[in-house]
Design a protein around this motif. Structure first.
Motif, PDB file in Angstrom:
ATOM      1  N   ARG A   9     -10.124 -16.415 -21.815  1.00 35.38           N
ATOM      2  CA  ARG A   9      -9.778 -17.842 -21.850  1.00 35.38           C
ATOM      3  C   ARG A   9      -8.277 -18.043 -21.617  1.00 35.38           C
ATOM      4  NH1 ARG A   9     -11.731 -18.853 -26.440  1.00 35.38           N
ATOM      5  NH2 ARG A   9      -9.809 -18.720 -27.642  1.00 35.38           N
ATOM      6  N   ASP A  10      -7.460 -17.185 -22.201  1.00 34.02           N
ATOM      7  CA  ASP A  10      -6.014 -17.289 -21.994  1.00 34.02           C
ATOM      8  C   ASP A  10      -5.647 -17.027 -20.532  1.00 34.02           C
ATOM      9  OD1 ASP A  10      -5.706 -17.815 -24.663  1.00 34.02           O
ATOM     10  OD2 ASP A  10      -5.073 -15.782 -25.204  1.00 34.02           O
ATOM     11  N   SER A  11      -6.423 -16.191 -19.852  1.00 29.49           N
ATOM     12  CA  SER A  11      -6.128 -15.847 -18.466  1.00 29.49           C
ATOM     13  C   SER A  11      -6.562 -16.926 -17.487  1.00 29.49           C
ATOM     14  CB  SER A  11      -6.807 -14.520 -18.092  1.00 29.49           C
ATOM     15  OG  SER A  11      -6.305 -13.456 -18.868  1.00 29.49           O
ATOM     16  N   PHE A  12      -7.724 -17.548 -17.756  1.00 27.07           N
ATOM     17  CA  PHE A  12      -8.308 -18.468 -16.779  1.00 27.07           C
ATOM     18  C   PHE A  12      -8.381 -19.918 -17.265  1.00 27.07           C
ATOM     19  CE2 PHE A  12     -10.084 -14.348 -15.525  1.00 27.07           C
ATOM     20  CZ  PHE A  12      -9.880 -14.367 -14.155  1.00 27.07           C
TER      21      PHE A  12
ATOM     22  N   LEU B 231     -10.006 -23.039 -19.337  1.00 32.64           N
ATOM     23  CA  LEU B 231     -11.350 -23.433 -19.770  1.00 32.64           C
ATOM     24  C   LEU B 231     -12.331 -23.500 -18.611  1.00 32.64           C
ATOM     25  CD1 LEU B 231     -10.397 -26.190 -22.377  1.00 32.64           C
ATOM     26  CD2 LEU B 231     -10.994 -23.799 -22.791  1.00 32.64           C
ATOM     27  N   SER B 232     -12.061 -22.805 -17.548  1.00 32.19           N
ATOM     28  CA  SER B 232     -12.941 -22.805 -16.384  1.00 32.19           C
ATOM     29  C   SER B 232     -14.338 -22.341 -16.756  1.00 32.19           C
ATOM     30  CB  SER B 232     -12.373 -21.894 -15.292  1.00 32.19           C
ATOM     31  OG  SER B 232     -13.296 -21.729 -14.250  1.00 32.19           O
ATOM     32  N   ASP B 233     -15.343 -23.010 -16.191  1.00 33.11           N
ATOM     33  CA  ASP B 233     -16.725 -22.603 -16.440  1.00 33.11           C
ATOM     34  C   ASP B 233     -17.311 -21.835 -15.259  1.00 33.11           C
ATOM     35  OD1 ASP B 233     -16.893 -24.656 -14.622  1.00 33.11           O
ATOM     36  OD2 ASP B 233     -18.360 -25.849 -15.737  1.00 33.11           O
ATOM     37  N   LYS B 234     -16.458 -21.447 -14.332  1.00 39.36           N
ATOM     38  CA  LYS B 234     -16.928 -20.631 -13.211  1.00 39.36           C
ATOM     39  C   LYS B 234     -17.381 -19.261 -13.705  1.00 39.36           C
ATOM     40  CE  LYS B 234     -13.892 -22.603  -9.630  1.00 39.36           C
ATOM     41  NZ  LYS B 234     -12.815 -22.272  -8.652  1.00 39.36           N
ATOM     42  N   GLN B 235     -18.318 -18.667 -12.980  1.00 47.41           N
ATOM     43  CA  GLN B 235     -18.773 -17.330 -13.347  1.00 47.41           C
ATOM     44  C   GLN B 235     -17.634 -16.318 -13.195  1.00 47.41           C
ATOM     45  OE1 GLN B 235     -22.345 -17.550 -10.678  1.00 47.41           O
ATOM     46  NE2 GLN B 235     -23.375 -16.626 -12.440  1.00 47.41           N
ATOM     47  N   LEU B 236     -17.696 -15.285 -14.028  1.00 45.15           N
ATOM     48  CA  LEU B 236     -16.639 -14.278 -14.071  1.00 45.15           C
ATOM     49  C   LEU B 236     -17.067 -13.010 -13.333  1.00 45.15           C
ATOM     50  CD1 LEU B 236     -13.909 -13.190 -15.177  1.00 45.15           C
ATOM     51  CD2 LEU B 236     -15.177 -12.435 -17.218  1.00 45.15           C
TER      52      LEU B 236
ATOM     53  N   LYS C 169     -11.701 -13.514  -1.344  1.00 47.58           N
ATOM     54  CA  LYS C 169     -12.847 -14.315  -0.899  1.00 47.58           C
ATOM     55  C   LYS C 169     -13.669 -14.815  -2.080  1.00 47.58           C
ATOM     56  CE  LYS C 169     -16.249 -14.217   2.830  1.00 47.58           C
ATOM     57  NZ  LYS C 169     -16.817 -13.421   3.948  1.00 47.58           N
ATOM     58  N   LEU C 170     -13.896 -13.979  -3.063  1.00 46.15           N
ATOM     59  CA  LEU C 170     -14.658 -14.386  -4.252  1.00 46.15           C
ATOM     60  C   LEU C 170     -13.903 -15.422  -5.069  1.00 46.15           C
ATOM     61  CD1 LEU C 170     -16.032 -10.920  -5.428  1.00 46.15           C
ATOM     62  CD2 LEU C 170     -17.416 -12.860  -4.656  1.00 46.15           C
ATOM     63  N   ALA C 171     -12.570 -15.363  -5.045  1.00 45.76           N
ATOM     64  CA  ALA C 171     -11.754 -16.241  -5.897  1.00 45.76           C
ATOM     65  C   ALA C 171     -11.850 -17.711  -5.511  1.00 45.76           C
ATOM     66  CB  ALA C 171     -10.294 -15.803  -5.852  1.00 45.76           C
ATOM     67  N   THR C 172     -12.404 -18.021  -4.346  1.00 48.49           N
ATOM     68  CA  THR C 172     -12.560 -19.433  -3.970  1.00 48.49           C
ATOM     69  C   THR C 172     -13.645 -20.118  -4.793  1.00 48.49           C
ATOM     70  OG1 THR C 172     -14.135 -18.862  -2.209  1.00 48.49           O
ATOM     71  CG2 THR C 172     -11.788 -18.964  -1.622  1.00 48.49           C
TER      72      THR C 172
ATOM     73  N   ILE D  94      -0.929  -3.034  -9.555  1.00 50.20           N
ATOM     74  CA  ILE D  94      -1.070  -2.903  -8.103  1.00 50.20           C
ATOM     75  C   ILE D  94      -0.487  -4.163  -7.485  1.00 50.20           C
ATOM     76  CG2 ILE D  94      -2.657  -2.630  -6.174  1.00 50.20           C
ATOM     77  CD1 ILE D  94      -4.606  -1.268  -8.040  1.00 50.20           C
ATOM     78  N   ALA D  95       0.542  -3.989  -6.688  1.00 52.54           N
ATOM     79  CA  ALA D  95       1.360  -5.115  -6.225  1.00 52.54           C
ATOM     80  C   ALA D  95       0.562  -6.146  -5.432  1.00 52.54           C
ATOM     81  CB  ALA D  95       2.527  -4.590  -5.383  1.00 52.54           C
ATOM     82  N   GLU D  96      -0.385  -5.728  -4.609  1.00 50.74           N
ATOM     83  CA  GLU D  96      -1.045  -6.679  -3.722  1.00 50.74           C
ATOM     84  C   GLU D  96      -1.923  -7.683  -4.460  1.00 50.74           C
ATOM     85  OE1 GLU D  96      -3.773  -4.631  -1.015  1.00 50.74           O
ATOM     86  OE2 GLU D  96      -3.700  -2.938  -2.402  1.00 50.74           O
ATOM     87  N   TYR D  97      -2.219  -7.450  -5.738  1.00 49.57           N
ATOM     88  CA  TYR D  97      -3.002  -8.414  -6.511  1.00 49.57           C
ATOM     89  C   TYR D  97      -2.116  -9.317  -7.364  1.00 49.57           C
ATOM     90  CZ  TYR D  97      -7.015  -5.504  -5.298  1.00 49.57           C
ATOM     91  OH  TYR D  97      -7.973  -4.815  -4.617  1.00 49.57           O
ATOM     92  N   ALA D  98      -0.823  -9.066  -7.386  1.00 46.17           N
ATOM     93  CA  ALA D  98       0.069  -9.752  -8.332  1.00 46.17           C
ATOM     94  C   ALA D  98       0.102 -11.266  -8.133  1.00 46.17           C
ATOM     95  CB  ALA D  98       1.481  -9.175  -8.224  1.00 46.17           C
ATOM     96  N   ASN D  99       0.128 -11.731  -6.892  1.00 50.13           N
ATOM     97  CA  ASN D  99       0.254 -13.168  -6.628  1.00 50.13           C
ATOM     98  C   ASN D  99      -0.915 -13.707  -5.803  1.00 50.13           C
ATOM     99  OD1 ASN D  99       2.925 -13.461  -7.865  1.00 50.13           O
ATOM    100  ND2 ASN D  99       3.624 -12.176  -6.153  1.00 50.13           N
ATOM    101  N   MET D 100      -2.059 -13.098  -5.944  1.00 50.97           N
ATOM    102  CA  MET D 100      -3.234 -13.529  -5.197  1.00 50.97           C
ATOM    103  C   MET D 100      -3.823 -14.781  -5.850  1.00 50.97           C
ATOM    104  SD  MET D 100      -6.561 -11.216  -4.170  1.00 50.97           S
ATOM    105  CE  MET D 100      -5.577 -10.030  -3.244  1.00 50.97           C
ATOM    106  N   PRO D 101      -3.934 -15.887  -5.129  1.00 50.77           N
ATOM    107  CA  PRO D 101      -4.433 -17.145  -5.720  1.00 50.77           C
ATOM    108  C   PRO D 101      -5.822 -16.994  -6.341  1.00 50.77           C
ATOM    109  CG  PRO D 101      -3.478 -17.531  -3.558  1.00 50.77           C
ATOM    110  CD  PRO D 101      -3.550 -16.046  -3.718  1.00 50.77           C
ATOM    111  N   GLY D 102      -5.949 -17.464  -7.563  1.00 53.78           N
ATOM    112  CA  GLY D 102      -7.238 -17.458  -8.244  1.00 53.78           C
ATOM    113  C   GLY D 102      -7.650 -16.127  -8.826  1.00 53.78           C
ATOM    114  N   VAL D 103      -6.815 -15.103  -8.668  1.00 51.68           N
ATOM    115  CA  VAL D 103      -7.142 -13.754  -9.156  1.00 51.68           C
ATOM    116  C   VAL D 103      -6.205 -13.381 -10.292  1.00 51.68           C
ATOM    117  CG1 VAL D 103      -7.235 -11.302  -8.557  1.00 51.68           C
ATOM    118  CG2 VAL D 103      -8.059 -13.016  -6.926  1.00 51.68           C
ATOM    119  N   VAL D 104      -6.754 -12.876 -11.378  1.00 54.38           N
ATOM    120  CA  VAL D 104      -5.961 -12.386 -12.506  1.00 54.38           C
ATOM    121  C   VAL D 104      -6.031 -10.869 -12.512  1.00 54.38           C
ATOM    122  CG1 VAL D 104      -5.778 -12.278 -15.025  1.00 54.38           C
ATOM    123  CG2 VAL D 104      -6.294 -14.453 -13.911  1.00 54.38           C
TER     124      VAL D 104
END
Length: 314
Positions: free
Chosen positions: A135-138, A140-145, A170-173, A185-195
């Motif tokens: 919950r702290d990461s995302f 109150l989103s109700d999207k599937q994890l 692609k999944l993060a949309t 891993i650096a390439e995931y650090a600023n990826m939109p919608g990805v924690v």
């Protein structure tokens, strides 16, 4: 009158092996536990801490007993099932084929349980803390994890699927995407919608995995752990054989097998199943450019479509 005792031992240090062999500990207790007191022993303390509250044996004993002499063990136990022995004999046999370790182990204790899933469950407190972490990461989103392991934790190059960042994006949309690994891993650090998260201990990892709607990972201990906690998991295989491994984990475990190029030397014997005695023809100096090439034959769209279809199943 006290019962005679049985000891079942697994010394090897790999997490994947430890998760898989938990089925054998439980099967031994189911088969012999009415007449004997079944003790379990791992070679490392942390494996005992992971499994001692899961009721797969009557009692776990100190990891130091794994180094005891055979004479000492014989003095304490009526029988000792040493899981390292039958596996080693299988690995060094001249008729080696891709090995299902669980089959070898269950054969050594002469037991076939109805349910082969290792079964690991977090405590209520661990699960509650993991809920808070998600919950702290995302928010109150109700999207599937969806939880992703970007690389096999042991770094085996023949298990690396190179398109994992593209899949995560692609999944993060449409879904919450949590990427877990041992180190940043650096390439995931600023990826939109990805924690991205790292540094979880084993019990935290199992607890977080138990909250996933789907776990996607290469053939590794990570996906074995996901299967053990009972969530939907989709594992990706190339050189190793998905059918051999996945059948142990019950209806929630599925896999995708990368196709082998018919022109490759390994085409007739693929999946090759491992290295060393299970020698990859592409491993080493002869064909270094082919190492892990089979994993590249699994397109992003194929994995994405399979993941979405599985997420939508009730």
């Amino acid at each position: 009158m006290s019962k005679a005792k049985i000891l079942i031992v697994r010394r090897q240090p790999g997490l994947g092996d430890i998760i898989c062999c938990a089925t054998v500990f439980r099967a031994c207790t189911e088969r012999y536990g009415h007449d004997y007191e079944v003790h379990g022993c791992f070679g490392l303390r942390r494996w005992r801490e992971l499994w001692e509250d899961q009721n797969i044996v009557h009692q776990f004993v100190s990891h130091e007993l794994a180094r005891a002499s055979q004479e000492s063990l014989d003095a304490q136990y009526e029988f000792v099932f040493d899981l390292d022995g039958p596996e080693w004999r299988r690995m060094t046999s001249t008729d080696f084929a891709p090995m299902n370790r669980t089959d070898v182990w269950l054969g050594s204790i002469d037991c076939e349980p109805e349910d082969r899933c290792p079964h690991w469950r977090p405590t209520y407190r661990e699960r509650s803390l993991s809920h808070s972490r998600i919950r702290d990461s995302f928010g109150l989103s109700d999207k599937q994890l969806t939880i992703i392991q970007p690389l096999p934790s042991n770094g085996m190059p023949w298990k690396r699927w190179p398109y994992m960042p593209e899949l995560a994006a692609k999944l993060a949309t449409d879904y919450r995407v949590l990427v877990l690994h041992d180190t940043p891993i650096a390439e995931y650090a600023n990826m939109p919608g990805v924690v991205f998260d790292c540094g979880l201990d084993l019990r935290q990892l199992g607890s977080v995995l138990s909250l996933a709607d789907l776990v996607i990972a290469p053939d590794s201990s990570f996906v074995h752990f996901a299967a053990a906690v009972g969530v939907k998991c989709l594992s990706l295989y190339g050189g190793t054989g998905g059918a051999i491994t996945t059948k142990n984990y019950g209806p929630n475990a599925r896999y995708l097998q990368a196709p082998i190029d018919p022109n490759w030397q390994c085409a007739k014997t693929a999946p090759c199943g491992g290295y060393s005695k299970r020698n990859f023809w592409c491993y080493g100096d002869q064909h270094p450019n082919f190492l892990g090439e089979c994993m590249k034959n699994l397109p992003v769209d194929v994995v994405y479509d399979a993941a979405v279809k599985y997420l939508e199943e009730k």
